[in-house]
Design a protein around this motif. Structure first.
Motif, PDB file in Angstrom:
ATOM      1  N   ILE A  43       0.815  -1.218   0.000  1.00 59.51           N
ATOM      2  CA  ILE A  43       0.000   0.000   0.000  1.00 59.51           C
ATOM      3  C   ILE A  43       0.850   1.271   0.000  1.00 59.51           C
ATOM      4  O   ILE A  43       0.311   2.376  -0.077  1.00 59.51           O
ATOM      5  CB  ILE A  43      -0.977   0.035   1.190  1.00 59.51           C
ATOM      6  CG1 ILE A  43      -0.227   0.113   2.530  1.00 59.51           C
ATOM      7  CG2 ILE A  43      -1.936  -1.141   1.145  1.00 59.51           C
ATOM      8  CD1 ILE A  43      -1.145   0.340   3.727  1.00 59.51           C
ATOM      9  N   PHE A  46       0.214   3.982  -2.721  1.00 59.04           N
ATOM     10  CA  PHE A  46      -1.044   4.706  -2.534  1.00 59.04           C
ATOM     11  C   PHE A  46      -0.912   5.770  -1.455  1.00 59.04           C
ATOM     12  O   PHE A  46      -1.312   6.915  -1.628  1.00 59.04           O
ATOM     13  CB  PHE A  46      -2.171   3.736  -2.155  1.00 59.04           C
ATOM     14  CG  PHE A  46      -2.387   2.628  -3.140  1.00 59.04           C
ATOM     15  CD1 PHE A  46      -2.819   2.909  -4.423  1.00 59.04           C
ATOM     16  CD2 PHE A  46      -2.163   1.306  -2.795  1.00 59.04           C
ATOM     17  CE1 PHE A  46      -3.033   1.899  -5.354  1.00 59.04           C
ATOM     18  CE2 PHE A  46      -2.366   0.290  -3.709  1.00 59.04           C
ATOM     19  CZ  PHE A  46      -2.804   0.575  -4.989  1.00 59.04           C
ATOM     20  N   SER A  50      -0.669  10.101  -1.663  1.00 60.43           N
ATOM     21  CA  SER A  50      -1.951  10.679  -1.275  1.00 60.43           C
ATOM     22  C   SER A  50      -1.759  11.954  -0.457  1.00 60.43           C
ATOM     23  O   SER A  50      -1.031  11.954   0.544  1.00 60.43           O
ATOM     24  CB  SER A  50      -2.757   9.671  -0.438  1.00 60.43           C
ATOM     25  OG  SER A  50      -3.899  10.290   0.127  1.00 60.43           O
ATOM     26  N   THR A 140     -10.147   5.845  -1.056  1.00 61.03           N
ATOM     27  CA  THR A 140      -9.488   4.834  -1.887  1.00 61.03           C
ATOM     28  C   THR A 140      -9.588   5.189  -3.366  1.00 61.03           C
ATOM     29  O   THR A 140      -8.611   5.086  -4.113  1.00 61.03           O
ATOM     30  CB  THR A 140     -10.118   3.445  -1.642  1.00 61.03           C
ATOM     31  OG1 THR A 140     -10.010   3.116  -0.257  1.00 61.03           O
ATOM     32  CG2 THR A 140      -9.405   2.375  -2.463  1.00 61.03           C
ATOM     33  N   PHE A 143      -7.152   7.498  -5.120  1.00 60.19           N
ATOM     34  CA  PHE A 143      -5.860   6.987  -5.578  1.00 60.19           C
ATOM     35  C   PHE A 143      -5.790   6.920  -7.105  1.00 60.19           C
ATOM     36  O   PHE A 143      -4.697   6.918  -7.675  1.00 60.19           O
ATOM     37  CB  PHE A 143      -5.591   5.589  -5.004  1.00 60.19           C
ATOM     38  CG  PHE A 143      -5.488   5.544  -3.501  1.00 60.19           C
ATOM     39  CD1 PHE A 143      -5.088   6.656  -2.775  1.00 60.19           C
ATOM     40  CD2 PHE A 143      -5.805   4.389  -2.802  1.00 60.19           C
ATOM     41  CE1 PHE A 143      -4.991   6.613  -1.391  1.00 60.19           C
ATOM     42  CE2 PHE A 143      -5.706   4.331  -1.421  1.00 60.19           C
ATOM     43  CZ  PHE A 143      -5.294   5.449  -0.709  1.00 60.19           C
ATOM     44  N   THR A 147      -2.122   8.334  -7.598  1.00 60.77           N
ATOM     45  CA  THR A 147      -1.108   7.277  -7.612  1.00 60.77           C
ATOM     46  C   THR A 147      -0.726   6.882  -9.039  1.00 60.77           C
ATOM     47  O   THR A 147      -1.550   6.311  -9.762  1.00 60.77           O
ATOM     48  CB  THR A 147      -1.612   6.020  -6.865  1.00 60.77           C
ATOM     49  OG1 THR A 147      -2.090   6.401  -5.575  1.00 60.77           O
ATOM     50  CG2 THR A 147      -0.498   4.999  -6.715  1.00 60.77           C
ATOM     51  N   VAL A 150      -1.344   3.163 -10.587  1.00 62.16           N
ATOM     52  CA  VAL A 150      -2.645   2.570 -10.912  1.00 62.16           C
ATOM     53  C   VAL A 150      -2.866   2.465 -12.422  1.00 62.16           C
ATOM     54  O   VAL A 150      -3.844   1.853 -12.870  1.00 62.16           O
ATOM     55  CB  VAL A 150      -3.826   3.347 -10.272  1.00 62.16           C
ATOM     56  CG1 VAL A 150      -3.720   3.348  -8.770  1.00 62.16           C
ATOM     57  CG2 VAL A 150      -3.930   4.757 -10.821  1.00 62.16           C
ATOM     58  N   VAL A 176      -8.260  -0.876  -7.096  1.00 61.90           N
ATOM     59  CA  VAL A 176      -8.813   0.365  -6.543  1.00 61.90           C
ATOM     60  C   VAL A 176     -10.212   0.633  -7.096  1.00 61.90           C
ATOM     61  O   VAL A 176     -11.129   0.991  -6.359  1.00 61.90           O
ATOM     62  CB  VAL A 176      -7.881   1.559  -6.845  1.00 61.90           C
ATOM     63  CG1 VAL A 176      -8.568   2.882  -6.543  1.00 61.90           C
ATOM     64  CG2 VAL A 176      -6.586   1.443  -6.039  1.00 61.90           C
TER      65      VAL A 176
END
Length: 202
Positions: A43, A46, A50, A140, A143, A147, A150, A176
């Motif tokens: 994780i 992420f 964030s 979530t 993300f 991120t 992803v 995600v």
């Protein structure tokens, strides 16, 4: 066919409770895995990217040079592949606060799952469980914006139609995106609990 429609209509409440049980299973399983180092490592991209969570880590967003001499976020150099343990990576994650944060996050996720499950019997508790599930899903899903991992990276190649970047979701991105189901489930759970609370008051 009318019989089938009536059957599904009559058991709607049971299906909503089944959804609560499903949310509980997902939350407790994933929340429990947050105690495992491989899940905590997983994780990091992420959390590190964030704006709502990155402050929990000590140095994962520090820029450093990789083997090719390119500047990259420091965490990219210390990722343990799932199923493999490299001690120097473990040591880095320990100083980064990776595991400490993951333990706390796991506890929060399990707690939310329990609140949702208790909504079967206690609508006020279940209402807040549903609202918190919705809120967690919003974070979530953010993300997908914050991120880079992803989306499929551009690794080069000869294809005339490159398939990287938006909208080409990576494995992490597909994981995600599924939280949109949790978002809807949380809202359905909260609204059903609110309906029961309203009926009791009237």
């Amino acid at each position: 066919m009318e019989h089938i429609f009536n059957l599904f209509a009559d058991v709607q409440g049971t299906f909503i409770n089944l959804m609560r049980i499903a949310i509980f299973i997902v939350m407790t399983w994933i929340g429990g895995l947050k105690a495992a180092p491989y899940e905590a490592d997983g994780i990091v991209p992420f959390v590190a990217n964030s704006p709502f969570m990155s402050f929990f880590y000590n140095h994962s967003n520090t820029l450093t040079k990789n083997e090719e001499g390119k500047l990259v976020a420091e965490y990219t150099r210390y990722k343990n592949p799932e199923g493999k343990v490299v001690q120097k990576n473990i040591d880095w994650h320990t100083t980064n606060g990776t595991y400490r944060f993951s333990y706390g996050l796991g506890g929060v996720i399990i707690s939310i799952g329990m609140l949702v499950l208790l909504g079967i019997w206690f609508p006020k508790i279940g209402f807040w469980g549903g609202v918190l599930t919705f809120g967690m899903a919003i974070v979530t899903l953010s993300f997908l914006i914050t991120t880079p991992e992803v989306y499929v990276p551009d690794l080069g190649g000869d294809s005339p139609t490159p398939q990287h970047g938006f909208p080409y979701l990576s494995g992490a991105g597909r994981l995600v995106l599924k939280d949109i189901i949790m978002l809807a489930g949380g809202l359905i759970s909260a609204s059903e609990c609110a309906t029961r609370i309203k009926l009791r008051r009237t």
